[in-house]
Design a protein around this motif. Structure first.
Motif, PDB file in Angstrom:
ATOM      1  N   MET A   1     -15.092  -6.766 -11.174  1.00 48.75           N
ATOM      2  CA  MET A   1     -15.023  -7.645 -12.542  1.00 48.75           C
ATOM      3  C   MET A   1     -14.020  -8.659 -12.540  1.00 48.75           C
ATOM      4  SD  MET A   1     -15.764  -7.153 -15.874  1.00 48.75           S
ATOM      5  CE  MET A   1     -16.332  -5.567 -16.030  1.00 48.75           C
ATOM      6  N   ILE A   2     -14.644  -9.733 -13.202  1.00 48.04           N
ATOM      7  CA  ILE A   2     -13.914 -10.758 -13.229  1.00 48.04           C
ATOM      8  C   ILE A   2     -13.358 -11.094 -14.580  1.00 48.04           C
ATOM      9  CG2 ILE A   2     -14.349 -13.528 -13.161  1.00 48.04           C
ATOM     10  CD1 ILE A   2     -16.124 -12.775 -10.721  1.00 48.04           C
ATOM     11  N   ALA A   3     -12.251 -11.490 -14.783  1.00 48.08           N
ATOM     12  CA  ALA A   3     -11.648 -12.013 -15.973  1.00 48.08           C
ATOM     13  C   ALA A   3     -11.704 -13.622 -16.208  1.00 48.08           C
ATOM     14  CB  ALA A   3     -10.380 -11.547 -16.293  1.00 48.08           C
ATOM     15  N   LEU A   4     -12.392 -13.918 -17.290  1.00 50.43           N
ATOM     16  CA  LEU A   4     -12.331 -15.359 -17.524  1.00 50.43           C
ATOM     17  C   LEU A   4     -11.541 -15.878 -18.774  1.00 50.43           C
ATOM     18  CD1 LEU A   4     -13.764 -18.265 -17.035  1.00 50.43           C
ATOM     19  CD2 LEU A   4     -15.711 -17.356 -18.617  1.00 50.43           C
ATOM     20  N   LYS A  45      -3.012  -4.664 -17.971  1.00 42.94           N
ATOM     21  CA  LYS A  45      -4.684  -4.785 -18.548  1.00 42.94           C
ATOM     22  C   LYS A  45      -5.723  -5.076 -17.609  1.00 42.94           C
ATOM     23  CE  LYS A  45      -7.358  -7.242 -21.986  1.00 42.94           C
ATOM     24  NZ  LYS A  45      -7.932  -6.194 -22.485  1.00 42.94           N
ATOM     25  N   LEU A  46      -5.427  -5.903 -16.621  1.00 44.61           N
ATOM     26  CA  LEU A  46      -6.282  -6.533 -15.409  1.00 44.61           C
ATOM     27  C   LEU A  46      -6.868  -5.392 -14.484  1.00 44.61           C
ATOM     28  CD1 LEU A  46      -5.423  -9.874 -14.519  1.00 44.61           C
ATOM     29  CD2 LEU A  46      -6.966  -9.209 -16.351  1.00 44.61           C
ATOM     30  N   ARG A  47      -5.620  -4.647 -14.349  1.00 49.44           N
ATOM     31  CA  ARG A  47      -5.638  -3.199 -13.542  1.00 49.44           C
ATOM     32  C   ARG A  47      -6.563  -2.186 -14.090  1.00 49.44           C
ATOM     33  NH1 ARG A  47      -0.334  -3.218 -12.699  1.00 49.44           N
ATOM     34  NH2 ARG A  47       0.438  -4.505 -10.770  1.00 49.44           N
ATOM     35  N   LYS A  48      -6.337  -1.955 -15.304  1.00 47.72           N
ATOM     36  CA  LYS A  48      -7.103  -1.135 -16.252  1.00 47.72           C
ATOM     37  C   LYS A  48      -8.799  -1.316 -16.139  1.00 47.72           C
ATOM     38  CE  LYS A  48      -7.107   1.013 -20.652  1.00 47.72           C
ATOM     39  NZ  LYS A  48      -7.576   0.278 -21.773  1.00 47.72           N
ATOM     40  N   ARG A  50     -10.266  -3.151 -13.872  1.00 51.54           N
ATOM     41  CA  ARG A  50     -10.624  -3.188 -12.558  1.00 51.54           C
ATOM     42  C   ARG A  50     -11.059  -4.681 -12.181  1.00 51.54           C
ATOM     43  NH1 ARG A  50     -10.637   1.442 -10.271  1.00 51.54           N
ATOM     44  NH2 ARG A  50     -10.902   3.155 -11.847  1.00 51.54           N
ATOM     45  N   VAL A  51     -10.311  -5.680 -12.547  1.00 48.74           N
ATOM     46  CA  VAL A  51     -10.367  -7.156 -12.567  1.00 48.74           C
ATOM     47  C   VAL A  51     -10.040  -7.468 -10.964  1.00 48.74           C
ATOM     48  CG1 VAL A  51      -9.742  -9.423 -13.140  1.00 48.74           C
ATOM     49  CG2 VAL A  51     -10.144  -7.860 -14.886  1.00 48.74           C
ATOM     50  N   ALA A  92      -0.242 -12.330  -8.697  1.00 53.68           N
ATOM     51  CA  ALA A  92       0.271 -11.630  -7.635  1.00 53.68           C
ATOM     52  C   ALA A  92       0.684 -10.361  -7.842  1.00 53.68           C
ATOM     53  CB  ALA A  92       1.666 -12.717  -7.265  1.00 53.68           C
ATOM     54  N   ASP A  93       1.190 -10.048  -9.014  1.00 58.65           N
ATOM     55  CA  ASP A  93       1.292  -8.510  -9.381  1.00 58.65           C
ATOM     56  C   ASP A  93       0.153  -7.778  -9.267  1.00 58.65           C
ATOM     57  OD1 ASP A  93       3.660  -7.436 -11.781  1.00 58.65           O
ATOM     58  OD2 ASP A  93       1.910  -6.369 -11.127  1.00 58.65           O
ATOM     59  N   VAL A  94      -0.941  -8.185  -9.647  1.00 61.10           N
ATOM     60  CA  VAL A  94      -2.189  -7.276  -9.523  1.00 61.10           C
ATOM     61  C   VAL A  94      -2.797  -7.232  -8.166  1.00 61.10           C
ATOM     62  CG1 VAL A  94      -4.599  -6.790 -10.254  1.00 61.10           C
ATOM     63  CG2 VAL A  94      -2.808  -7.939 -11.944  1.00 61.10           C
ATOM     64  N   GLY A  95      -2.369  -8.386  -7.214  1.00 59.62           N
ATOM     65  CA  GLY A  95      -2.636  -8.343  -5.906  1.00 59.62           C
ATOM     66  C   GLY A  95      -4.393  -9.022  -5.809  1.00 59.62           C
ATOM     67  N   ILE A  96      -4.726  -9.792  -6.721  1.00 58.79           N
ATOM     68  CA  ILE A  96      -5.843 -10.575  -6.551  1.00 58.79           C
ATOM     69  C   ILE A  96      -5.968 -11.933  -6.376  1.00 58.79           C
ATOM     70  CG2 ILE A  96      -6.963  -8.605  -7.869  1.00 58.79           C
ATOM     71  CD1 ILE A  96      -6.779 -10.599 -10.598  1.00 58.79           C
ATOM     72  N   ARG A  97      -7.008 -12.387  -5.996  1.00 63.91           N
ATOM     73  CA  ARG A  97      -6.935 -14.024  -5.855  1.00 63.91           C
ATOM     74  C   ARG A  97      -7.627 -14.524  -7.302  1.00 63.91           C
ATOM     75  NH1 ARG A  97     -11.741 -15.189  -2.082  1.00 63.91           N
ATOM     76  NH2 ARG A  97     -12.756 -13.874  -3.346  1.00 63.91           N
ATOM     77  N   TRP A  98      -7.549 -15.763  -7.289  1.00 67.00           N
ATOM     78  CA  TRP A  98      -7.714 -16.489  -8.795  1.00 67.00           C
ATOM     79  C   TRP A  98      -7.941 -17.771  -8.696  1.00 67.00           C
ATOM     80  CZ3 TRP A  98      -4.715 -19.421 -12.322  1.00 67.00           C
ATOM     81  CH2 TRP A  98      -3.326 -20.005 -11.855  1.00 67.00           C
ATOM     82  N   GLY A  99      -8.701 -18.435  -9.610  1.00 73.08           N
ATOM     83  CA  GLY A  99      -8.935 -19.917  -9.487  1.00 73.08           C
ATOM     84  C   GLY A  99      -8.638 -20.493 -10.717  1.00 73.08           C
TER      85      GLY A  99
END
Ligand SMILES: NC(=O)C1=CN([C@@H]2O[C@H](COP(=O)(O)OP(=O)(O)OC[C@H]3O[C@@H](n4cnc5c(N)ncnc54)[C@H](OP(=O)(O)O)[C@@H]3O)[C@@H](O)[C@H]2O)C=CC1
Ligand SMILES: Cc1cn([C@H]2C[C@H](O)[C@@H](COP(=O)(O)OP(=O)(O)O[C@H]3O[C@@H](C)C(=O)[C@@H](O)[C@H]3O)O2)c(=O)[nH]c1=O
Length: 293
Positions: A1-4, A45-48, A50-51, A92-99
């Protein structure tokens, strides 16, 4: 899932369209959703949800153009310098890449090497060099904030255009301004730009800074000649004698005029079509505001 983030804006709408076209699941976040969020609560929220990738197309540009940022300084700092730092901590907290959608307007004039400003060149149109518009200063600050973020793509967009008429589209602007500034610039076709960004999301492109402009550069007169040749615009275009005349009568703050080097993006597989070809294609498929209605 991507968050925009910023899906309500000019650039964000292109991201939403291309994500939908490519059947990529995404959710949108607006300021109204994130107001009052701390790093911990947005991360939760992003973890919940599944972003696994965050796209920031939010920021503050000023309307109708960057002159407005000279007055709305607080919003400009918030959107362009504080927000990226906040999102960097969330990712960083969620451990995901982002743009992060950045801008090539942190450079101006001649580049150190003859083939355009590279990602390794320090911004020369920034608060550090004390010669910039407020907008460009905050965009350069935003990049400075992200300099050590190894999870982040910094996607530099510059003077966007597409085949869809809009007060924010560079081609529309040239058709509507009373007088034009002659300058050589790198530009980004918004569809080409978003496709390149989404390759970073779905592919194995290394994170880092990328100049996502269509290869090459154009002068204002070249673009106007294409419009006349293809019959998209008619009549005479009038030009300012020079940048000083432009500054006296049409602008409150200096504009960035520059050529970016897009070789790093090409080498990473993020190639975009040649700038003149892309302009020609946009004009051939031109969708004017009245046709859109
Ligand atoms: N348009 C251009 O010419 C260029 C734009 N860019 C960059 O692209 C990004 C988007 O620009 P663009 O789409 O044109 O701008 P828009 O103003 O059209 O949209 C930006 C969106 O960002 C959100 N936003 C605005 N201010 C803030 C803020 N202070 N804090 C958080 N969110 C905010 C809003 O969405 P919501 O209310 O839903 O949260 C808004 O709809 C910016 O970072 C800009 O610097 C780069 C190069 C060129
Ligand atoms: C105001 C004006 C601008 N111009 C030129 C200057 C410039 O080359 C081009 C666009 O200028 P504007 O003032 O409309 O747009 P401006 O707000 O400077 O556009 C910038 O916005 C920010 C958000 C960015 O990040 C940049 O990449 C760029 O797109 O048009 C004219 O020719 N005549 C005019 O009357």
């Amino acid at each position: 899932m991507i968050a925009l983030l910023g899906s309500t804006g000019y650039v964000g709408k292109y991201f939403a369209k291309h994500l939908a076209d490519q059947n990529i699941d995404f959710l949108t976040l607006s300021r109204s959703d994130t107001a009052g969020y701390s790093v911990d609560s947005l991360a939760a929220k992003l973890r919940k949800e599944r972003v696994d990738f965050l796209i920031c197309a939010a920021g503050f540009t000023g309307k109708p153009n960057v002159d407005a940022c000279e007055i709305q300084k607080s919003e400009c700092i918030d959107g362009n310098a504080v927000l990226p730092g906040f999102l960097s901590r969330v990712a960083a907290d969620v451990g995901i890449r982002w743009g992060h959608v950045s801008s090539g307007c942190i450079y101006n004039g001649e580049s150190p090497s003859k083939d355009g400003f590279k990602e390794t060149d320090a911004p020369n149109f920034s608060f550090r060099t004390n010669n910039c518009s407020f907008y460009s200063g905050t965009k350069a600050l935003g990049e400075e904030v992200l300099a050590d973020d190894r999870n982040c793509f910094v996607w530099r967009l510059r003077i966007p255009f597409s085949n869809v008429d809009s007060p924010r589209n560079y081609l529309s602007k040239l058709m509507r301004y009373d007088r034009l500034l002659e300058a050589r610039n790198s530009l980004s076709n918004l569809d080409d730009y978003v496709r390149a960004c989404l390759k970073c999301v779905t592919g194995s492109v290394p994170t880092g800074v990328y100049n996502l402009t269509n290869p090459g550069s154009v002068t204002t007169r070249q673009v106007v000649e294409k419009m006349l040749e293809l019959g998209v615009a008619k009549g005479d275009f009038s030009f300012f004698d020079d940048e000083a005349a432009f500054m006296i009568s049409a602008a409150k703050t200096p504009r960035s005029n520059c050529v970016l080097n897009s070789q790093k993006a090409v080498d990473a597989g993020l190639e975009m079509p040649d700038v003149l070809d892309s302009i020609e294609r946009s004009l051939q498929n031109w969708q004017s505001e009245c046709e859109k209605k």
